[in-house]
Design a protein around this motif. Structure first.
Motif, PDB file in Angstrom:
ATOM      1  N   ASP A   1     -29.423  49.887 -40.799  1.00 17.22           N
ATOM      2  CA  ASP A   1     -30.343  48.872 -40.363  1.00 17.22           C
ATOM      3  C   ASP A   1     -30.949  48.002 -41.603  1.00 17.22           C
ATOM      4  N   GLU A   2     -30.893  48.294 -42.402  1.00 15.15           N
ATOM      5  CA  GLU A   2     -31.688  47.352 -43.820  1.00 15.15           C
ATOM      6  C   GLU A   2     -30.336  46.273 -44.026  1.00 15.15           C
ATOM      7  N   ARG A   3     -29.394  46.885 -44.100  1.00 18.46           N
ATOM      8  CA  ARG A   3     -27.907  46.032 -44.234  1.00 18.46           C
ATOM      9  C   ARG A   3     -27.924  44.962 -43.103  1.00 18.46           C
ATOM     10  N   GLU A   4     -27.903  45.439 -41.870  1.00 14.47           N
ATOM     11  CA  GLU A   4     -27.858  44.427 -40.740  1.00 14.47           C
ATOM     12  C   GLU A   4     -28.703  43.554 -40.951  1.00 14.47           C
ATOM     13  N   ALA A   5     -30.278  43.866 -41.087  1.00 12.23           N
ATOM     14  CA  ALA A   5     -31.334  42.949 -41.349  1.00 12.23           C
ATOM     15  C   ALA A   5     -31.269  41.988 -42.364  1.00 12.23           C
ATOM     16  N   ALA A   6     -30.562  42.278 -43.473  1.00  9.32           N
ATOM     17  CA  ALA A   6     -30.211  41.258 -44.469  1.00  9.32           C
ATOM     18  C   ALA A   6     -28.959  40.591 -44.312  1.00  9.32           C
ATOM     19  N   ALA A   7     -28.062  41.169 -43.364  1.00 11.04           N
ATOM     20  CA  ALA A   7     -26.936  40.186 -42.757  1.00 11.04           C
ATOM     21  C   ALA A   7     -27.583  39.249 -41.759  1.00 11.04           C
ATOM     22  N   ASP A   8     -28.431  39.610 -41.128  1.00 13.64           N
ATOM     23  CA  ASP A   8     -29.119  38.692 -40.186  1.00 13.64           C
ATOM     24  C   ASP A   8     -29.883  37.641 -40.304  1.00 13.64           C
ATOM     25  N   ARG A   9     -30.206  37.604 -41.752  1.00 12.42           N
ATOM     26  CA  ARG A   9     -31.092  36.560 -42.006  1.00 12.42           C
ATOM     27  C   ARG A   9     -30.348  35.203 -42.181  1.00 12.42           C
ATOM     28  N   LEU A  10     -30.815  34.290 -41.384  1.00  7.40           N
ATOM     29  CA  LEU A  10     -30.241  32.969 -41.650  1.00  7.40           C
ATOM     30  C   LEU A  10     -31.229  31.869 -41.781  1.00  7.40           C
ATOM     31  N   THR A  11     -30.545  30.707 -42.444  1.00 14.02           N
ATOM     32  CA  THR A  11     -31.363  29.650 -42.757  1.00 14.02           C
ATOM     33  C   THR A  11     -31.801  29.128 -41.300  1.00 14.02           C
ATOM     34  N   LEU A  12     -32.903  28.139 -41.477  1.00 15.70           N
ATOM     35  CA  LEU A  12     -33.223  27.611 -40.134  1.00 15.70           C
ATOM     36  C   LEU A  12     -32.132  26.916 -39.555  1.00 15.70           C
ATOM     37  N   GLU A  13     -31.434  26.331 -40.472  1.00 15.30           N
ATOM     38  CA  GLU A  13     -30.055  25.566 -39.521  1.00 15.30           C
ATOM     39  C   GLU A  13     -29.202  26.562 -38.893  1.00 15.30           C
ATOM     40  N   GLN A  14     -28.903  27.616 -39.645  1.00 12.14           N
ATOM     41  CA  GLN A  14     -27.682  28.517 -39.109  1.00 12.14           C
ATOM     42  C   GLN A  14     -28.720  29.151 -37.786  1.00 12.14           C
ATOM     43  N   ALA A  15     -29.912  29.338 -37.761  1.00 16.52           N
ATOM     44  CA  ALA A  15     -30.843  30.030 -36.557  1.00 16.52           C
ATOM     45  C   ALA A  15     -30.626  28.968 -35.525  1.00 16.52           C
ATOM     46  N   ALA A  16     -30.570  27.839 -35.839  1.00 17.47           N
ATOM     47  CA  ALA A  16     -30.669  26.697 -34.771  1.00 17.47           C
ATOM     48  C   ALA A  16     -29.215  26.642 -34.144  1.00 17.47           C
ATOM     49  N   LEU A  17     -28.312  26.551 -35.040  1.00 20.23           N
ATOM     50  CA  LEU A  17     -26.938  26.714 -34.404  1.00 20.23           C
ATOM     51  C   LEU A  17     -26.556  27.944 -33.792  1.00 20.23           C
ATOM     52  N   LEU A  18     -26.996  29.188 -34.156  1.00 19.76           N
ATOM     53  CA  LEU A  18     -26.974  30.128 -33.316  1.00 19.76           C
ATOM     54  C   LEU A  18     -27.447  30.163 -31.992  1.00 19.76           C
ATOM     55  N   GLN A  19     -28.512  29.706 -31.756  1.00 17.51           N
ATOM     56  CA  GLN A  19     -29.070  29.206 -30.293  1.00 17.51           C
ATOM     57  C   GLN A  19     -28.210  28.460 -29.680  1.00 17.51           C
ATOM     58  N   VAL A  20     -27.808  27.660 -30.329  1.00 22.87           N
ATOM     59  CA  VAL A  20     -26.497  26.588 -29.519  1.00 22.87           C
ATOM     60  C   VAL A  20     -25.184  27.326 -28.914  1.00 22.87           C
ATOM     61  N   THR A  21     -24.775  28.267 -29.927  1.00 19.29           N
ATOM     62  CA  THR A  21     -23.779  29.022 -29.615  1.00 19.29           C
ATOM     63  C   THR A  21     -24.073  29.886 -28.229  1.00 19.29           C
ATOM     64  N   ARG A  22     -25.243  30.231 -28.066  1.00 23.27           N
ATOM     65  CA  ARG A  22     -25.506  31.014 -26.742  1.00 23.27           C
ATOM     66  C   ARG A  22     -25.471  30.127 -25.437  1.00 23.27           C
ATOM     67  N   LEU A  23     -25.302  28.866 -25.637  1.00 21.84           N
ATOM     68  CA  LEU A  23     -25.470  28.036 -24.603  1.00 21.84           C
ATOM     69  C   LEU A  23     -24.002  27.158 -24.205  1.00 21.84           C
ATOM     70  N   ILE A  24     -22.957  27.202 -25.396  1.00 22.75           N
ATOM     71  CA  ILE A  24     -21.973  26.456 -25.040  1.00 22.75           C
ATOM     72  C   ILE A  24     -20.793  27.432 -25.391  1.00 22.75           C
ATOM     73  N   ARG A  25     -19.759  27.673 -24.518  1.00 20.11           N
ATOM     74  CA  ARG A  25     -18.818  28.379 -24.469  1.00 20.11           C
ATOM     75  C   ARG A  25     -17.480  28.272 -25.340  1.00 20.11           C
ATOM     76  N   ARG A  26     -17.587  26.952 -25.805  1.00 17.75           N
ATOM     77  CA  ARG A  26     -16.465  26.586 -26.679  1.00 17.75           C
ATOM     78  C   ARG A  26     -17.020  25.879 -27.759  1.00 17.75           C
ATOM     79  N   MET A  27     -16.631  26.075 -29.209  1.00 17.40           N
ATOM     80  CA  MET A  27     -17.269  25.550 -30.269  1.00 17.40           C
ATOM     81  C   MET A  27     -16.510  25.655 -31.326  1.00 17.40           C
ATOM     82  N   GLU A  28     -16.414  24.549 -32.360  1.00 11.09           N
ATOM     83  CA  GLU A  28     -15.905  24.827 -33.585  1.00 11.09           C
ATOM     84  C   GLU A  28     -16.870  24.387 -34.651  1.00 11.09           C
ATOM     85  N   ILE A  29     -17.336  25.509 -35.579  1.00  8.76           N
ATOM     86  CA  ILE A  29     -18.153  25.344 -36.452  1.00  8.76           C
ATOM     87  C   ILE A  29     -17.568  24.987 -37.880  1.00  8.76           C
ATOM     88  N   ARG A  30     -17.718  23.802 -38.588  1.00  7.46           N
ATOM     89  CA  ARG A  30     -17.218  23.843 -39.983  1.00  7.46           C
ATOM     90  C   ARG A  30     -18.285  23.680 -41.171  1.00  7.46           C
TER      91      ARG A  30
END
Length: 372
Positions: free
Chosen positions: A197-226
């Motif tokens: 659980d601790e390792r997972e929590a560390a792996a899930d710690r995202l920057t604000l930009e990454q967190a925002a991008l993750l939110q977008v991936t929940r809405l869009i079904r096809r995406m390229e992230i560079r």
């Protein structure tokens, strides 16, 4: 029996009392030293606890150096400018009640055994006491001085009967259980899941930009992230795979494939997900070749330099297998890291493996600067 052989004492006076008792107490007596006990009211330090089957339990407070009592009944340690107020009787009395409360509240004792005899005593091993010494809360028989050390075990033995004689005396079984209770209970055991659980929590710690991008991936079904090296796109891919797999709220759990190009990244993904709860773990994690092997296609017998096989024939064989996959083996979403290294033909079997080729999720993570 002295519990905790080699116990260290903060003061020489405590060591002397411990050794005197240890060599003279009756057989079956248990000695405990330096117990730290916290109650709802205060913290207690019990210098020595003497547990005597057939007799009782005595909490002993030890005060070293010169101990004196003034005409107001106040106790002092030391003399001159180093004189300080002490409360030995109050300490051992309060410690006795706290210890009794702790033992009797334990589920192994509560409502199963009745109260046993408890007592408290003071020992001042470097202070000589007059035979007729007494205070209102400390009669002479309750305190032992330097001239009493040779008879210390008997004096401690007699304290319980003088202080409490209405309660029953403890049995050998009582003493054994009390020792067990004082070691604590319900200790947490090493837990692989907690570490995961601790390792997972560390792996899930995202920057604000990454967190925002993750939110977008929940809405869009096809995406390229560079992103370039160190941009965190691999952590984002890993987090997205777990996020889609477990679902949350109105988002249903999905069957996800997390695919990459290299063996090294494949092994990293597998290590990161090894301790993750099963409902957070993607259905498939590995390289494109691992996926081919999972589908029963032999790759070990082919030369790594056979470009026709690796770039075209392998993909064709996988596409054929993917077309015939049962519904339960297909994926709701495919996440590809190191996508810049995927051959053009590799995308066909990945698309064929989706439950819905038109609407199924496809998330591609690339770094053109790292193309092989």
């Amino acid at each position: 029996m002295a519990q905790g052989e080699g116990v260290r004492f903060s003061h020489e006076s405590e060591r002397i009392v411990w050794e005197r008792l240890g060599g003279t107490v009756a057989e079956g007596t248990v000695l405990l030293a330096n117990l730290r006990l916290t109650s709802s009211r205060k913290d207690h330090e019990l210098d020595i606890v003497v547990l005597m089957p057939g007799v009782g339990i005595v909490v002993v407070e030890v005060k070293g150096g010169s101990v004196s009592v003034d005409t107001q009944g106040q106790w002092w340690s030391g003399g001159g400018t180093r004189k300080s107020r002490v409360r030995p009787v109050e300490q051992c009395r309060d410690g006795k009640y706290a210890l009794r409360e702790f033992i009797e509240a334990d589920p192994r004792w509560k409502n199963r055994r009745s109260r046993v005899r408890f007592g408290h005593a003071v020992v001042v091993p470097f202070t000589e006491l007059a035979d007729d010494f007494a205070t209102m809360d400390c009669p002479r028989w309750m305190i032992s001085g330097s001239r009493d050390l040779d008879d210390l075990a008997r004096r401690i033995h007699d304290v319980v009967g003088r202080q409490e004689n209405e309660q029953r005396v403890p049995t050998d079984d009582d003493i054994e259980l009390i020792v067990e209770i004082l070691t604590g209970r319900s200790f947490p055991a090493p837990d692989v899941a907690a570490d995961a659980d601790e390792r997972e929590a560390a792996a899930d710690r995202l920057t604000l930009e990454q967190a925002a991008l993750l939110q977008v991936t929940r809405l869009i079904r096809r995406m390229e992230i560079r992103g370039g090296a160190g941009s965190g796109k691999t952590i984002l891919a890993l987090t997205q795979a777990k996020d889609l797999t477990r679902g949350q709220g109105d988002r249903r759990a999905q069957r996800v494939a997390l695919v990459c190009y290299s063996i090294g990244l494949s092994q990293y993904f597998k290590r990161q997900l090894a301790g993750v709860p099963r409902n957070h773990r993607p259905a498939f994690v590995g390289s494109f070749e691992d996926l081919a092997n999972l589908w029963g296609i032999d790759t070990a017998s082919h030369d790594r330099n056979d470009a026709a096989f690796w770039e075209r024939d392998l993909a064709a064989g996988m596409a054929e297998v993917a077309s015939g996959l049962p519904e339960g083996k297909r994926f709701d979403a495919v996440i590809v890291d190191e996508a810049q290294d995927f051959a053009d033909h590799w995308w066909h079997p990945l698309m064929k493996s989706l439950r819905d080729e038109d609407e199924g999720g496809l998330y591609v993570y690339t770094d053109e600067n790292q193309r092989i």
